[in-house]
Design a protein around this motif. Sequence first.
Motif, PDB file in Angstrom:
ATOM      1  N   SER A  68      33.888  35.546  40.678  1.00 55.42           N
ATOM      2  CA  SER A  68      33.362  34.829  39.515  1.00 55.42           C
ATOM      3  C   SER A  68      33.477  35.736  38.293  1.00 55.42           C
ATOM      4  O   SER A  68      33.663  36.938  38.413  1.00 55.42           O
ATOM      5  CB  SER A  68      31.901  34.421  39.733  1.00 55.42           C
ATOM      6  OG  SER A  68      31.082  35.565  39.817  1.00 55.42           O
ATOM      7  N   GLY A  69      33.380  35.128  37.125  1.00 54.37           N
ATOM      8  CA  GLY A  69      33.339  35.894  35.887  1.00 54.37           C
ATOM      9  C   GLY A  69      34.676  36.068  35.197  1.00 54.37           C
ATOM     10  O   GLY A  69      35.728  35.699  35.693  1.00 54.37           O
ATOM     11  N   TRP A  70      34.605  36.671  34.019  1.00 56.94           N
ATOM     12  CA  TRP A  70      35.737  36.921  33.139  1.00 56.94           C
ATOM     13  C   TRP A  70      36.590  38.085  33.642  1.00 56.94           C
ATOM     14  O   TRP A  70      37.809  38.024  33.657  1.00 56.94           O
ATOM     15  CB  TRP A  70      35.187  37.199  31.737  1.00 56.94           C
ATOM     16  CG  TRP A  70      36.164  37.685  30.736  1.00 56.94           C
ATOM     17  CD1 TRP A  70      36.311  38.976  30.310  1.00 56.94           C
ATOM     18  CD2 TRP A  70      37.130  36.930  30.025  1.00 56.94           C
ATOM     19  NE1 TRP A  70      37.312  39.070  29.376  1.00 56.94           N
ATOM     20  CE2 TRP A  70      37.827  37.811  29.176  1.00 56.94           C
ATOM     21  CE3 TRP A  70      37.486  35.594  30.015  1.00 56.94           C
ATOM     22  CZ2 TRP A  70      38.847  37.397  28.339  1.00 56.94           C
ATOM     23  CZ3 TRP A  70      38.495  35.188  29.162  1.00 56.94           C
ATOM     24  CH2 TRP A  70      39.160  36.083  28.343  1.00 56.94           C
ATOM     25  N   ASN A  71      35.924  39.180  34.010  1.00 60.39           N
ATOM     26  CA  ASN A  71      36.564  40.353  34.618  1.00 60.39           C
ATOM     27  C   ASN A  71      37.778  40.873  33.847  1.00 60.39           C
ATOM     28  O   ASN A  71      38.890  40.934  34.371  1.00 60.39           O
ATOM     29  CB  ASN A  71      36.929  40.067  36.074  1.00 60.39           C
ATOM     30  CG  ASN A  71      35.703  39.743  36.899  1.00 60.39           C
ATOM     31  OD1 ASN A  71      34.725  40.475  36.862  1.00 60.39           O
ATOM     32  ND2 ASN A  71      35.735  38.629  37.606  1.00 60.39           N
ATOM     33  N   TYR A  72      37.534  41.237  32.582  1.00 55.33           N
ATOM     34  CA  TYR A  72      38.576  41.814  31.728  1.00 55.33           C
ATOM     35  C   TYR A  72      39.773  40.889  31.536  1.00 55.33           C
ATOM     36  O   TYR A  72      40.881  41.336  31.281  1.00 55.33           O
ATOM     37  CB  TYR A  72      39.046  43.162  32.289  1.00 55.33           C
ATOM     38  CG  TYR A  72      37.920  44.082  32.645  1.00 55.33           C
ATOM     39  CD1 TYR A  72      37.201  44.748  31.649  1.00 55.33           C
ATOM     40  CD2 TYR A  72      37.543  44.244  33.958  1.00 55.33           C
ATOM     41  CE1 TYR A  72      36.138  45.574  31.981  1.00 55.33           C
ATOM     42  CE2 TYR A  72      36.482  45.071  34.303  1.00 55.33           C
ATOM     43  CZ  TYR A  72      35.787  45.731  33.310  1.00 55.33           C
ATOM     44  OH  TYR A  72      34.733  46.549  33.635  1.00 55.33           O
ATOM     45  N   GLY A  73      39.558  39.591  31.703  1.00 53.82           N
ATOM     46  CA  GLY A  73      40.624  38.618  31.522  1.00 53.82           C
ATOM     47  C   GLY A  73      41.337  38.234  32.811  1.00 53.82           C
ATOM     48  O   GLY A  73      42.097  37.276  32.837  1.00 53.82           O
ATOM     49  N   TYR A  74      41.090  38.964  33.895  1.00 50.84           N
ATOM     50  CA  TYR A  74      41.728  38.652  35.176  1.00 50.84           C
ATOM     51  C   TYR A  74      41.062  37.465  35.874  1.00 50.84           C
ATOM     52  O   TYR A  74      41.623  36.900  36.801  1.00 50.84           O
ATOM     53  CB  TYR A  74      41.669  39.838  36.134  1.00 50.84           C
ATOM     54  CG  TYR A  74      42.525  41.011  35.725  1.00 50.84           C
ATOM     55  CD1 TYR A  74      43.897  40.893  35.617  1.00 50.84           C
ATOM     56  CD2 TYR A  74      41.953  42.252  35.475  1.00 50.84           C
ATOM     57  CE1 TYR A  74      44.691  41.970  35.267  1.00 50.84           C
ATOM     58  CE2 TYR A  74      42.731  43.339  35.128  1.00 50.84           C
ATOM     59  CZ  TYR A  74      44.092  43.190  35.020  1.00 50.84           C
ATOM     60  OH  TYR A  74      44.872  44.270  34.677  1.00 50.84           O
ATOM     61  N   GLY A  75      39.864  37.087  35.447  1.00 56.48           N
ATOM     62  CA  GLY A  75      39.142  36.021  36.130  1.00 56.48           C
ATOM     63  C   GLY A  75      38.796  36.454  37.540  1.00 56.48           C
ATOM     64  O   GLY A  75      38.418  37.595  37.781  1.00 56.48           O
ATOM     65  N   ARG A  76      38.956  35.558  38.477  1.00 53.44           N
ATOM     66  CA  ARG A  76      38.714  35.888  39.887  1.00 53.44           C
ATOM     67  C   ARG A  76      39.923  36.665  40.400  1.00 53.44           C
ATOM     68  O   ARG A  76      41.035  36.151  40.393  1.00 53.44           O
ATOM     69  CB  ARG A  76      38.503  34.614  40.687  1.00 53.44           C
ATOM     70  CG  ARG A  76      37.294  33.836  40.220  1.00 53.44           C
ATOM     71  CD  ARG A  76      37.150  32.527  40.976  1.00 53.44           C
ATOM     72  NE  ARG A  76      36.018  31.796  40.438  1.00 53.44           N
ATOM     73  CZ  ARG A  76      36.060  30.533  40.056  1.00 53.44           C
ATOM     74  NH1 ARG A  76      37.175  29.839  40.192  1.00 53.44           N
ATOM     75  NH2 ARG A  76      34.993  29.960  39.567  1.00 53.44           N
ATOM     76  N   TYR A  77      39.673  37.908  40.837  1.00 49.95           N
ATOM     77  CA  TYR A  77      40.809  38.739  41.222  1.00 49.95           C
ATOM     78  C   TYR A  77      40.516  39.614  42.436  1.00 49.95           C
ATOM     79  O   TYR A  77      39.374  39.780  42.841  1.00 49.95           O
ATOM     80  CB  TYR A  77      41.283  39.592  40.054  1.00 49.95           C
ATOM     81  CG  TYR A  77      40.407  40.781  39.719  1.00 49.95           C
ATOM     82  CD1 TYR A  77      40.800  42.056  40.102  1.00 49.95           C
ATOM     83  CD2 TYR A  77      39.223  40.636  39.024  1.00 49.95           C
ATOM     84  CE1 TYR A  77      40.024  43.155  39.793  1.00 49.95           C
ATOM     85  CE2 TYR A  77      38.444  41.726  38.708  1.00 49.95           C
ATOM     86  CZ  TYR A  77      38.843  42.993  39.092  1.00 49.95           C
ATOM     87  OH  TYR A  77      38.062  44.075  38.797  1.00 49.95           O
ATOM     88  N   ILE A  78      41.595  40.164  42.979  1.00 54.16           N
ATOM     89  CA  ILE A  78      41.546  41.004  44.174  1.00 54.16           C
ATOM     90  C   ILE A  78      42.413  42.227  43.918  1.00 54.16           C
ATOM     91  O   ILE A  78      43.483  42.117  43.314  1.00 54.16           O
ATOM     92  CB  ILE A  78      42.127  40.255  45.390  1.00 54.16           C
ATOM     93  CG1 ILE A  78      41.342  38.989  45.673  1.00 54.16           C
ATOM     94  CG2 ILE A  78      42.177  41.155  46.628  1.00 54.16           C
ATOM     95  CD1 ILE A  78      42.096  38.000  46.547  1.00 54.16           C
ATOM     96  N   VAL A  79      41.970  43.392  44.421  1.00 58.73           N
ATOM     97  CA  VAL A  79      42.799  44.588  44.422  1.00 58.73           C
ATOM     98  C   VAL A  79      42.896  45.076  45.862  1.00 58.73           C
ATOM     99  O   VAL A  79      41.883  45.196  46.551  1.00 58.73           O
ATOM    100  CB  VAL A  79      42.226  45.706  43.523  1.00 58.73           C
ATOM    101  CG1 VAL A  79      43.107  46.958  43.594  1.00 58.73           C
ATOM    102  CG2 VAL A  79      42.086  45.234  42.081  1.00 58.73           C
ATOM    103  N   ILE A  80      44.134  45.345  46.301  1.00 55.81           N
ATOM    104  CA  ILE A  80      44.379  45.839  47.654  1.00 55.81           C
ATOM    105  C   ILE A  80      44.964  47.241  47.571  1.00 55.81           C
ATOM    106  O   ILE A  80      45.908  47.485  46.809  1.00 55.81           O
ATOM    107  CB  ILE A  80      45.338  44.906  48.424  1.00 55.81           C
ATOM    108  CG1 ILE A  80      44.703  43.524  48.571  1.00 55.81           C
ATOM    109  CG2 ILE A  80      45.686  45.505  49.791  1.00 55.81           C
ATOM    110  CD1 ILE A  80      45.599  42.492  49.198  1.00 55.81           C
ATOM    111  N   ASP A  81      44.381  48.154  48.354  1.00 57.24           N
ATOM    112  CA  ASP A  81      44.877  49.519  48.466  1.00 57.24           C
ATOM    113  C   ASP A  81      45.829  49.570  49.656  1.00 57.24           C
ATOM    114  O   ASP A  81      45.440  49.278  50.789  1.00 57.24           O
ATOM    115  CB  ASP A  81      43.706  50.473  48.678  1.00 57.24           C
ATOM    116  CG  ASP A  81      44.125  51.927  48.748  1.00 57.24           C
ATOM    117  OD1 ASP A  81      45.333  52.215  48.814  1.00 57.24           O
ATOM    118  OD2 ASP A  81      43.222  52.784  48.742  1.00 57.24           O
TER     119      ASP A  81
END
Length: 88
Positions: free
Chosen positions: A11-24
Amino acid sequence: EGGKVIKSESSGWNYGYGRYIVIDHGNGIETLYGHNNIVKVSVGDSVRKGQLIALMGNTGRVFGRTGIHLHFEVRINGRKVNPYNYFK
């Protein structure tokens, strides 16, 4: 490639990414998937190549005619790089 989910914002704006995921993926390589409608993974989850991790959307900073799409980034040692150089 497979890896471990280190960020999962549903949820949220998140620096413009909206709903996002980061994978290492290890060795300093991370991928980011932004503007999702629904996030299907959580922080700490291990994911494999080809696994469904989210449904595309238009959350965050999406303007004009871009519509539903995926924002994809590759980061090496924290620096954004051109994905084309790694996925030929």
